[in-house]
Scaffold this motif. Structure first.
Motif, PDB file in Angstrom:
ATOM      1  N   LYS A  38       0.831  -1.210   0.000  1.00  0.00           N
ATOM      2  CA  LYS A  38       0.000   0.000   0.000  1.00  0.00           C
ATOM      3  C   LYS A  38       0.863   1.256   0.000  1.00  0.00           C
ATOM      4  CE  LYS A  38      -3.295   0.107   3.046  1.00  0.00           C
ATOM      5  NZ  LYS A  38      -4.090  -0.150   4.263  1.00  0.00           N
ATOM      6  N   HIS A  39       1.901   1.278   0.831  1.00  0.00           N
ATOM      7  CA  HIS A  39       2.781   2.454   0.891  1.00  0.00           C
ATOM      8  C   HIS A  39       3.539   2.641  -0.422  1.00  0.00           C
ATOM      9  CE1 HIS A  39       1.899   3.537   4.966  1.00  0.00           C
ATOM     10  NE2 HIS A  39       2.225   2.341   5.414  1.00  0.00           N
ATOM     11  N   THR A  40       3.986   1.549  -1.013  1.00  0.00           N
ATOM     12  CA  THR A  40       4.682   1.630  -2.303  1.00  0.00           C
ATOM     13  C   THR A  40       3.755   2.225  -3.363  1.00  0.00           C
ATOM     14  OG1 THR A  40       6.069  -0.289  -1.763  1.00  0.00           O
ATOM     15  CG2 THR A  40       5.844   0.277  -4.103  1.00  0.00           C
ATOM     16  N   ILE A  41       2.517   1.750  -3.407  1.00  0.00           N
ATOM     17  CA  ILE A  41       1.543   2.255  -4.389  1.00  0.00           C
ATOM     18  C   ILE A  41       1.268   3.738  -4.141  1.00  0.00           C
ATOM     19  CG2 ILE A  41      -0.868   2.123  -5.143  1.00  0.00           C
ATOM     20  CD1 ILE A  41      -0.693  -0.942  -4.607  1.00  0.00           C
ATOM     21  N   GLU A  42       1.012   4.106  -2.883  1.00  0.00           N
ATOM     22  CA  GLU A  42       0.735   5.514  -2.568  1.00  0.00           C
ATOM     23  C   GLU A  42       1.898   6.406  -2.988  1.00  0.00           C
ATOM     24  OE1 GLU A  42      -0.071   5.279   1.616  1.00  0.00           O
ATOM     25  OE2 GLU A  42      -2.159   4.675   1.301  1.00  0.00           O
ATOM     26  N   ASP A  43       3.120   5.980  -2.683  1.00  0.00           N
ATOM     27  CA  ASP A  43       4.302   6.771  -3.041  1.00  0.00           C
ATOM     28  C   ASP A  43       4.425   6.937  -4.548  1.00  0.00           C
ATOM     29  OD1 ASP A  43       4.877   6.949  -0.342  1.00  0.00           O
ATOM     30  OD2 ASP A  43       6.494   5.450  -0.395  1.00  0.00           O
ATOM     31  N   LYS A  44       4.228   5.850  -5.306  1.00  0.00           N
ATOM     32  CA  LYS A  44       4.362   5.914  -6.770  1.00  0.00           C
ATOM     33  C   LYS A  44       3.237   6.717  -7.410  1.00  0.00           C
ATOM     34  CE  LYS A  44       8.126   3.690  -7.691  1.00  0.00           C
ATOM     35  NZ  LYS A  44       9.262   4.314  -8.364  1.00  0.00           N
ATOM     36  N   LEU A  45       2.018   6.607  -6.880  1.00  0.00           N
ATOM     37  CA  LEU A  45       0.918   7.416  -7.410  1.00  0.00           C
ATOM     38  C   LEU A  45       1.205   8.904  -7.190  1.00  0.00           C
ATOM     39  CD1 LEU A  45      -2.205   5.361  -6.255  1.00  0.00           C
ATOM     40  CD2 LEU A  45      -1.346   5.582  -8.600  1.00  0.00           C
ATOM     41  N   THR A  46       1.680   9.236  -6.009  1.00  0.00           N
ATOM     42  CA  THR A  46       2.012  10.626  -5.688  1.00  0.00           C
ATOM     43  C   THR A  46       3.142  11.128  -6.584  1.00  0.00           C
ATOM     44  OG1 THR A  46       1.298  10.300  -3.403  1.00  0.00           O
ATOM     45  CG2 THR A  46       2.718  12.197  -3.833  1.00  0.00           C
ATOM     46  N   LEU A  47       4.189  10.317  -6.717  1.00  0.00           N
ATOM     47  CA  LEU A  47       5.332  10.672  -7.553  1.00  0.00           C
ATOM     48  C   LEU A  47       4.912  10.913  -9.007  1.00  0.00           C
ATOM     49  CD1 LEU A  47       8.484  10.927  -7.625  1.00  0.00           C
ATOM     50  CD2 LEU A  47       8.500   8.523  -8.322  1.00  0.00           C
ATOM     51  N   ASN A  48       3.945  10.132  -9.497  1.00  0.00           N
ATOM     52  CA  ASN A  48       3.466  10.251 -10.873  1.00  0.00           C
ATOM     53  C   ASN A  48       2.267  11.182 -11.005  1.00  0.00           C
ATOM     54  OD1 ASN A  48       4.979   8.261 -12.775  1.00  0.00           O
ATOM     55  ND2 ASN A  48       4.732   7.168 -10.842  1.00  0.00           N
TER      56      ASN A  48
END
Length: 166
Positions: free
Chosen positions: A70-80
């Protein structure tokens, strides 16, 4: 649980055959899952106990992995810069797991979708597809395990994208 076993079994089977599918059709997935698990517990108590014990033994590891994902997904969505509302996670429900084990003649070690993540995006279609591209950049998609319920909505108007990744 206070009814006689025969009556409990009849009601549980009726629930699996009628009420759980109605809940699903109405878009009440959480209720459907609860009804199925309760019915499973009444109809197959020994199998329910065995499977519940296996899942509970793995739960800390599964939930820790789910939090990391979940944290990985949140970080990548934010980054993109993909606008999202929430990333949710869940461990597979017992009845669903039991059906899969029976149908495919597997053990729990052969089930690769014990956990799942759900991304709720802002403002519809575009962001759903953007989120999907982020997921497919992070992990390798399984080609035969992709469903586009946005381009072709379900009968109950449910819309989402489903993918499985390695």
């Amino acid at each position: 649980e206070f009814l006689k076993p025969e009556k409990r079994a009849r009601i549980s089977q009726e629930t699996l055959d009628i009420y759980a599918p109605i809940a699903h059709r109405l878009g009440m997935g959480k209720l459907r899952s609860e009804l199925e698990d309760l019915s499973f517990k009444n109809l197959h108590p020994e199998e329910y106990k065995r499977l519940a014990a296996e899942v509970e033994a793995r739960r800390p590891e599964l939930e820790a992995l789910l939090e990391k994902i979940k944290h990985t997904i949140e970080d990548k969505l934010t980054l993109n810069e993909v606008p999202f509302v929430e990333v949710q996670g869940r461990v597979k429900r017992l009845y669903s797991l039991w059906k899969k084990l029976k149908k495919r003649k597997l053990t729990i070690d052969g089930v690769y979708d014990l956990i799942a993540a759900r991304i709720i995006t802002e403002n519809g279609r575009k962001n759903c597809y953007l989120a999907l591209s982020v997921i497919h950049d992070l992990w390798t998609p399984v080609p035969e395990r992709f469903k586009d319920w946005i381009a072709i909505p379900r009968d109950n108007l449910y819309q989402s994208l489903h993918t499985s990744v390695i």
